[in-house]
Design a protein around this motif. Sequence first.
Motif, PDB file in Angstrom:
ATOM      1  N   VAL A   1     -12.131  -7.546   1.919  1.00  0.00           N
ATOM      2  CA  VAL A   1     -11.834  -6.641   3.035  1.00  0.00           C
ATOM      3  C   VAL A   1     -12.424  -5.260   2.740  1.00  0.00           C
ATOM      4  CG1 VAL A   1      -9.990  -5.547   4.373  1.00  0.00           C
ATOM      5  CG2 VAL A   1      -9.766  -7.938   3.680  1.00  0.00           C
ATOM      6  N   ASP A   2     -12.323  -4.824   1.495  1.00  0.00           N
ATOM      7  CA  ASP A   2     -12.870  -3.500   1.139  1.00  0.00           C
ATOM      8  C   ASP A   2     -14.393  -3.476   1.300  1.00  0.00           C
ATOM      9  OD1 ASP A   2     -10.323  -2.665   0.721  1.00  0.00           O
ATOM     10  OD2 ASP A   2     -10.392  -2.820  -1.471  1.00  0.00           O
ATOM     11  N   GLN A   3     -15.051  -4.561   0.940  1.00  0.00           N
ATOM     12  CA  GLN A   3     -16.522  -4.632   1.170  1.00  0.00           C
ATOM     13  C   GLN A   3     -16.823  -4.490   2.657  1.00  0.00           C
ATOM     14  OE1 GLN A   3     -18.482  -8.241  -0.252  1.00  0.00           O
ATOM     15  NE2 GLN A   3     -17.141  -8.219  -2.034  1.00  0.00           N
ATOM     16  N   LEU A   4     -16.016  -5.175   3.460  1.00  0.00           N
ATOM     17  CA  LEU A   4     -16.219  -5.103   4.910  1.00  0.00           C
ATOM     18  C   LEU A   4     -16.020  -3.670   5.412  1.00  0.00           C
ATOM     19  CD1 LEU A   4     -16.607  -6.687   7.631  1.00  0.00           C
ATOM     20  CD2 LEU A   4     -14.119  -6.820   7.732  1.00  0.00           C
ATOM     21  N   ILE A   5     -14.983  -3.028   4.920  1.00  0.00           N
ATOM     22  CA  ILE A   5     -14.689  -1.651   5.354  1.00  0.00           C
ATOM     23  C   ILE A   5     -15.914  -0.767   5.101  1.00  0.00           C
ATOM     24  CG2 ILE A   5     -13.322   0.413   4.768  1.00  0.00           C
ATOM     25  CD1 ILE A   5     -10.957  -1.587   4.221  1.00  0.00           C
ATOM     26  N   GLU A   6     -16.492  -0.863   3.918  1.00  0.00           N
ATOM     27  CA  GLU A   6     -17.637   0.010   3.607  1.00  0.00           C
ATOM     28  C   GLU A   6     -18.865  -0.375   4.422  1.00  0.00           C
ATOM     29  OE1 GLU A   6     -17.031   2.787   2.376  1.00  0.00           O
ATOM     30  OE2 GLU A   6     -15.013   2.056   1.987  1.00  0.00           O
ATOM     31  N   ALA A   7     -19.004  -1.662   4.735  1.00  0.00           N
ATOM     32  CA  ALA A   7     -20.170  -2.097   5.522  1.00  0.00           C
ATOM     33  C   ALA A   7     -20.048  -1.666   6.988  1.00  0.00           C
ATOM     34  CB  ALA A   7     -20.325  -3.610   5.419  1.00  0.00           C
ATOM     35  N   VAL A   8     -18.819  -1.634   7.487  1.00  0.00           N
ATOM     36  CA  VAL A   8     -18.615  -1.290   8.902  1.00  0.00           C
ATOM     37  C   VAL A   8     -18.650   0.225   9.111  1.00  0.00           C
ATOM     38  CG1 VAL A   8     -16.836  -1.274  10.719  1.00  0.00           C
ATOM     39  CG2 VAL A   8     -17.352  -3.392   9.518  1.00  0.00           C
ATOM     40  N   ARG A   9     -18.202   0.970   8.115  1.00  0.00           N
ATOM     41  CA  ARG A   9     -18.025   2.423   8.260  1.00  0.00           C
ATOM     42  C   ARG A   9     -19.227   3.113   8.914  1.00  0.00           C
ATOM     43  NH1 ARG A   9     -14.078   5.351   5.794  1.00  0.00           N
ATOM     44  NH2 ARG A   9     -13.699   3.973   4.029  1.00  0.00           N
ATOM     45  N   PRO A  10     -20.469   2.867   8.443  1.00  0.00           N
ATOM     46  CA  PRO A  10     -21.590   3.615   9.026  1.00  0.00           C
ATOM     47  C   PRO A  10     -21.843   3.277  10.497  1.00  0.00           C
ATOM     48  CG  PRO A  10     -22.296   2.299   7.096  1.00  0.00           C
ATOM     49  CD  PRO A  10     -20.866   1.984   7.340  1.00  0.00           C
ATOM     50  N   TRP A  11     -21.287   2.169  10.966  1.00  0.00           N
ATOM     51  CA  TRP A  11     -21.540   1.757  12.356  1.00  0.00           C
ATOM     52  C   TRP A  11     -20.495   2.299  13.339  1.00  0.00           C
ATOM     53  CZ3 TRP A  11     -25.958  -0.275  13.930  1.00  0.00           C
ATOM     54  CH2 TRP A  11     -26.795  -0.798  12.962  1.00  0.00           C
ATOM     55  N   LEU A  12     -19.439   2.890  12.800  1.00  0.00           N
ATOM     56  CA  LEU A  12     -18.376   3.350  13.710  1.00  0.00           C
ATOM     57  C   LEU A  12     -18.904   4.420  14.638  1.00  0.00           C
ATOM     58  CD1 LEU A  12     -15.195   3.640  11.508  1.00  0.00           C
ATOM     59  CD2 LEU A  12     -15.784   1.884  13.174  1.00  0.00           C
ATOM     60  N   PRO A  13     -18.633   4.269  15.926  1.00  0.00           N
ATOM     61  CA  PRO A  13     -19.077   5.316  16.858  1.00  0.00           C
ATOM     62  C   PRO A  13     -18.455   6.651  16.466  1.00  0.00           C
ATOM     63  CG  PRO A  13     -18.186   3.392  18.009  1.00  0.00           C
ATOM     64  CD  PRO A  13     -17.897   3.193  16.559  1.00  0.00           C
ATOM     65  N   ARG A  14     -19.244   7.705  16.488  1.00  0.00           N
ATOM     66  CA  ARG A  14     -18.726   9.025  16.097  1.00  0.00           C
ATOM     67  C   ARG A  14     -18.026   9.698  17.255  1.00  0.00           C
ATOM     68  NH1 ARG A  14     -20.779   9.240  11.243  1.00  0.00           N
ATOM     69  NH2 ARG A  14     -22.494   7.807  11.147  1.00  0.00           N
TER      70      ARG A  14
END
Length: 384
Positions: free
Chosen positions: A371-384
Amino acid sequence: MTDDTLTAYAQGKIEQLAAASLLRTLQPTRRMDGVFVERGGRRLVSFSCNDYLGLSHHPEVKAAAAAAIETYGAGSGASRLVTGDHPLFAELEARLAALKGTEAACIFGSGYLANAGIIPTFVGADDLVLVDELAHACIWSGATLSGARTVAFRHNDVADLAGKLGALRATAGKALIATDGVFSMDGDVAPLDAISRLARAHDAWLLVDDAHGLGVVGDGSGTAKLFPDARVDLQMGTLSKAVGGYGAYVCATRPVIDFLKTRARTVVYSTGLPPANAAAALAALDVIAREPARVAAPIARARRLTTALNLPAAESAVVPIVLGEAETALAAARDLEAKGLLAVAIRPPTVPAGTARLRLAFSSEHTEDQVDQLIEAVRPWLPR
Ligand SMILES: Cc1ncc(COP(=O)(O)O)c(C=O)c1O
């Protein structure tokens, strides 16, 4: 110039969809267990399976299915009303009815077949069906097949539903409200207490599709239990998500179920479920009943991500990361895949235009590290 107009039509449509990043193609995927899949020669951690409890690969569930195939064969051989009503089905129906607190249950070949069969059994041309705009496609199919006037209400918007009931109920014969319990692409929960009150006040029936609630929400029995005062007339769900197998059910009063068994077209004119699916479901329901920690885990994993990313707290095992255009969602999915994570891009028409997304589905079998790997992979894609 070909005179094969069917092929030309299909080819033209494929080209149009591809140009809009909306062409979808099958990707052979070998699920190794509850978490890992093999795809395109790579091993990936999947956040795109609905096997929320890993039961599709649970040793007891597999053993029950294998033993049932050995004993009873691979298929039912006929529609249930002819010779296809295997004794395991009555056992499974009794178990589901007890879990949902109803008098009886009816199983179906799949969730899609269930909604396509249930809705036209109870409403027709002079009637009204009110459907949450984000409800699953098979609810819409059932409503369309019924011939009833079918009207969308805004997602989880009780005031909009009340307005539409007020405006349309009097001119309709019967009325049915249909909604997902847990929404399949958004992971949020329908306000069943308020919807049920409206249903009662306007003499409308309530169908709740809890495909994504069973085994995950509350004590594992599904969304309705979160709203003890709600009356849900038709408690429908599938055996294909947390239960890990295939097939579906609806739980209701005895007369409602008896009527479905004699009239629902997808029961009457369709072959009974393979007995092994019923055996697998019974074994899976045993695991769900005796392992509350397993049931609690998918939402805990989902909340680990929503907390870390400052998103609204997950209400189910499903968390959407809405990215907008289809191309963006595809690019995000490719990026995650390069990092060893599978999160399939969900595009229109499965979700409304402009809301293409990664739909993240969490399982009790995911580790916190995954889950932590996923969190870091998704983070840059989050709409600002
Ligand atoms: C809310 C909902 N209802 C029904 C279905 C259909 O169930 P099945 O896959 O058993 O046909 C699905 C998913 O597939 C779903 O998400």
